[in-house]
Design a protein around this motif. Structure first.
Motif, PDB file in Angstrom:
ATOM      1  N   GLY A 196       0.833  -1.195   0.000  1.00 56.73           N
ATOM      2  CA  GLY A 196       0.000   0.000   0.000  1.00 56.73           C
ATOM      3  C   GLY A 196       0.871   1.250   0.000  1.00 56.73           C
ATOM      4  O   GLY A 196       1.816   1.354   0.782  1.00 56.73           O
ATOM      5  N   VAL A 197       0.571   2.203  -0.901  1.00 59.34           N
ATOM      6  CA  VAL A 197       1.356   3.438  -1.018  1.00 59.34           C
ATOM      7  C   VAL A 197       0.439   4.609  -0.720  1.00 59.34           C
ATOM      8  O   VAL A 197      -0.627   4.756  -1.331  1.00 59.34           O
ATOM      9  N   VAL A 198       0.852   5.439   0.254  1.00 58.49           N
ATOM     10  CA  VAL A 198       0.111   6.650   0.609  1.00 58.49           C
ATOM     11  C   VAL A 198       0.903   7.833   0.060  1.00 58.49           C
ATOM     12  O   VAL A 198       1.956   8.194   0.595  1.00 58.49           O
ATOM     13  N   THR A 199       0.407   8.431  -1.038  1.00 63.33           N
ATOM     14  CA  THR A 199       1.109   9.556  -1.665  1.00 63.33           C
ATOM     15  C   THR A 199       0.171  10.226  -2.649  1.00 63.33           C
ATOM     16  O   THR A 199      -0.987   9.799  -2.833  1.00 63.33           O
ATOM     17  N   SER A 200       0.679  11.253  -3.305  1.00 61.37           N
ATOM     18  CA  SER A 200      -0.110  11.938  -4.328  1.00 61.37           C
ATOM     19  C   SER A 200      -0.108  11.096  -5.607  1.00 61.37           C
ATOM     20  O   SER A 200       0.943  10.613  -6.043  1.00 61.37           O
ATOM     21  N   PRO A 201      -1.260  10.900  -6.239  1.00 57.86           N
ATOM     22  CA  PRO A 201      -1.303  10.056  -7.438  1.00 57.86           C
ATOM     23  C   PRO A 201      -0.761  10.746  -8.693  1.00 57.86           C
ATOM     24  O   PRO A 201      -0.555  10.089  -9.714  1.00 57.86           O
ATOM     25  N   THR A 202      -0.528  12.051  -8.624  1.00 54.59           N
ATOM     26  CA  THR A 202      -0.105  12.780  -9.821  1.00 54.59           C
ATOM     27  C   THR A 202       1.360  13.182  -9.810  1.00 54.59           C
ATOM     28  O   THR A 202       1.857  13.722 -10.803  1.00 54.59           O
ATOM     29  N   GLY A 203       2.069  12.953  -8.731  1.00 51.71           N
ATOM     30  CA  GLY A 203       3.461  13.383  -8.654  1.00 51.71           C
ATOM     31  C   GLY A 203       4.408  12.358  -9.242  1.00 51.71           C
ATOM     32  O   GLY A 203       4.031  11.259  -9.683  1.00 51.71           O
TER      33      GLY A 203
END
Length: 516
Positions: free
Chosen positions: A145-152
């Motif tokens: 699981g990755v928690v981050t901005s999907p557009t960066g």
């Protein structure tokens, strides 16, 4: 009174207050004020906050309404130097001016670092950064699981690095990684991944990566918030922190199970290199096959050496076979000798075993049996006659009717006694209870405790003897004074008192005991 004073226009207090309020609000409007927060005690029961902004030369009252407090990126803290943005106004009831704050910013990086250090010490004291709390990362996670901005670029770097090393199933929880909503969204993402059911429609991740690119301390401040730190601390899934570059430090780096210098480094920590893993497994398989062949060859050599030292199977049973052959040879002659011996023994007793001898013995046994039967019948007849003669005088009196009447009378008598027994027992108990109550009242009336309840006291010495006169004690003796509500320990002081003479009024009343 002069004419000038009499002609001056009169204002009410409310009019002056409203005029000052309009002047202050029109003149200043929205302002930014730098100062140190003082007197902050948290939110009021109404949800509003009241405190003071001060510097070296002055102080100003400040208020944050409930609706604005929930939108503040930085919450007020005692002693923190901030830049407050709001509008100036007055509070007419106390003739004070104040600033209604709508936004608060720390006054420079130094203030942020001081706040960051204060929070770090707080979490250290709670044990959130303790090494024993950190969990081991899974060697080969099935789902990440990755928690981050999907557009960066961060998510692209992570996915690219995972594809190069070991392609895995990745679930991205999109969040804002900067701004006022960063902290609550990251907190919700971490808690949301932990809330997944292992058997649910969406696979629960085996590993979490919280990632963001580099930036200033203000840009990364969302990952220093208390809600994010506590969410990582309570996460049951291991967490890798990959926030900022290697030189950027946030509080989430301390509480995470592993800190990566960059998001790409987090992907390298998460999974091994697939090619290296395959080569390692093949090397292990080759080494296992070679070891198995060496072990089989070694065991074969040991078996061959052990079999060479073992005797041949024929040698093991040769002695027993020879003994069997010799026994078989002696068996036929032994049977013939035994048969001959038994035949000779039979011939010696055959002359005595005739039919006449057996018939004679049978007849003698039959005669003894017949004689015993005859004697038994005569004995039984004799005993029966004697019993009949002894029973005949009382036979006429033994009728069932003679027993029925006494039994019925006894049953009626027993029923009557049983019916009288319960009331009699109740009367006896009541009589005994009344007698016991009377004795209890009598005992209470003559007890000395009733006398103590009227204000008298009972005095005893150290041996428990009653003190009836002042001559019974001496100075220094210990006394116990019993009153109605307890006991008093006392010591006799001074010289013994001289017994006083009885007055005339006491003379006719008889002698009384002294109660102290």
């Amino acid at each position: 009174m002069s004419d000038n004073q009499s002609n001056a226009f009169e204002f009410t207090v409310s009019e002056i207050s409203q005029a000052v309020k309009r002047t202050v609000e029109d003149q200043f409007g929205y302002v930014r004020v730098r100062g140190e927060i003082s007197g902050f005690r948290g939110q009021h029961s109404s949800g509003h906050c009241y405190f003071t902004l001060k510097d070296d030369g002055a102080a100003m009252d400040a208020v944050v309404w409930k609706g604005s407090y929930s939108r503040l990126a930085f919450k007020p803290q005692e002693g923190l130097e901030v830049i407050a943005t709001g509008r100036l106004t007055t509070y007419p009831r106390s003739s004070k001016y104040q600033i209604v704050i709508e936004n608060i910013e720390p006054a420079g990086a130094g203030a942020l670092m001081a706040l960051l250090e204060e929070r770090r010490k707080k979490f250290i004291a709670e044990g959130l950064f303790a090494p024993e709390r950190k969990k081991e990362l899974p060697y080969l996670p099935r789902v990440i699981g990755v928690v981050t901005s999907p557009t960066g670029a961060v998510i692209r770097d992570i996915l690219h690095r995972l594809d190069d090393r070991f392609p895995s199933h990745v679930i991205v929880w999109p969040v804002r990684v900067q701004g006022d909503t960063c902290a609550p969204e990251v907190t919700a993402a971490i808690d949301g991944f932990n809330a997944f059911s292992p058997d649910g429609p969406i696979a629960r991740p085996d590993l979490l990566i919280v990632a963001r690119g580099g930036g200033s301390i203000e840009d990364l401040w969302g990952f220093n918030e208390e809600s994010v730190v506590r969410a990582v601390a309570r996460s049951e899934i291991p967490v890798i922190s990959a926030v900022g570059h290697e030189t950027d430090i946030t509080l989430i780096d301390y509480v995470a199970d592993r800190r990566a210098p960059t998001p790409t480094g987090a992907a390298e920590m998460a999974v091994p290199v697939r090619g290296e893993l395959i080569a390692y497994v093949e090397d292990l398989g080759s080494r296992q096959r070679m070891a198995a062949r060496r072990i089989a060859a070694n065991l074969k050599d040991r078996l061959r050496a052990a079999s060479a030292g073992l005797p041949r199977p024929g040698d093991l049973v040769s002695t027993q076979r020879q003994r069997l052959d010799m026994a078989t040879a002696r068996l036929a002659s032994g049977l013939r000798a035994a048969q001959h011996t038994k035949a000779m023994d039979h011939q010696r007793v055959a002359g005595r075993l005739t039919i006449g001898l057996l018939r004679q013995r049978l007849d003698a046994a039959a005669n003894r049996l017949q004689t015993a039967g005859t004697r038994g019948r005569h004995g039984l007849q004799t005993r029966a006659g004697r019993a009949r003669v002894a029973f005949s005088p009382v036979a006429s009196r033994l009728r069932p009717g003679l027993l029925t009447t006494p039994i019925a009378q006894g049953r009626r008598h027993l029923d009557a006694v049983s019916n009288r027994m319960d009331p009699a027992f109740i009367r006896i108990v009541e009589t005994r209870r009344a007698r016991l109550d009377g004795l209890s009242k009598l005992l209470s009336s003559v007890s000395y405790h009733q006398v103590l309840a009227r204000g008298f006291a009972l005095v005893t010495d150290a041996d428990g003897n009653l003190v009836r006169a002042s001559d019974d004690v001496r100075p220094g003796d210990a006394l116990t004074i019993d009153v109605a509500q307890g006991s008093i320990v006392a010591t006799v002081s001074g010289a013994p008192s001289i017994p006083r003479k009885k007055s005339r009024s006491e003379g006719g009343g008889g002698e009384q005991e002294s109660l102290f």
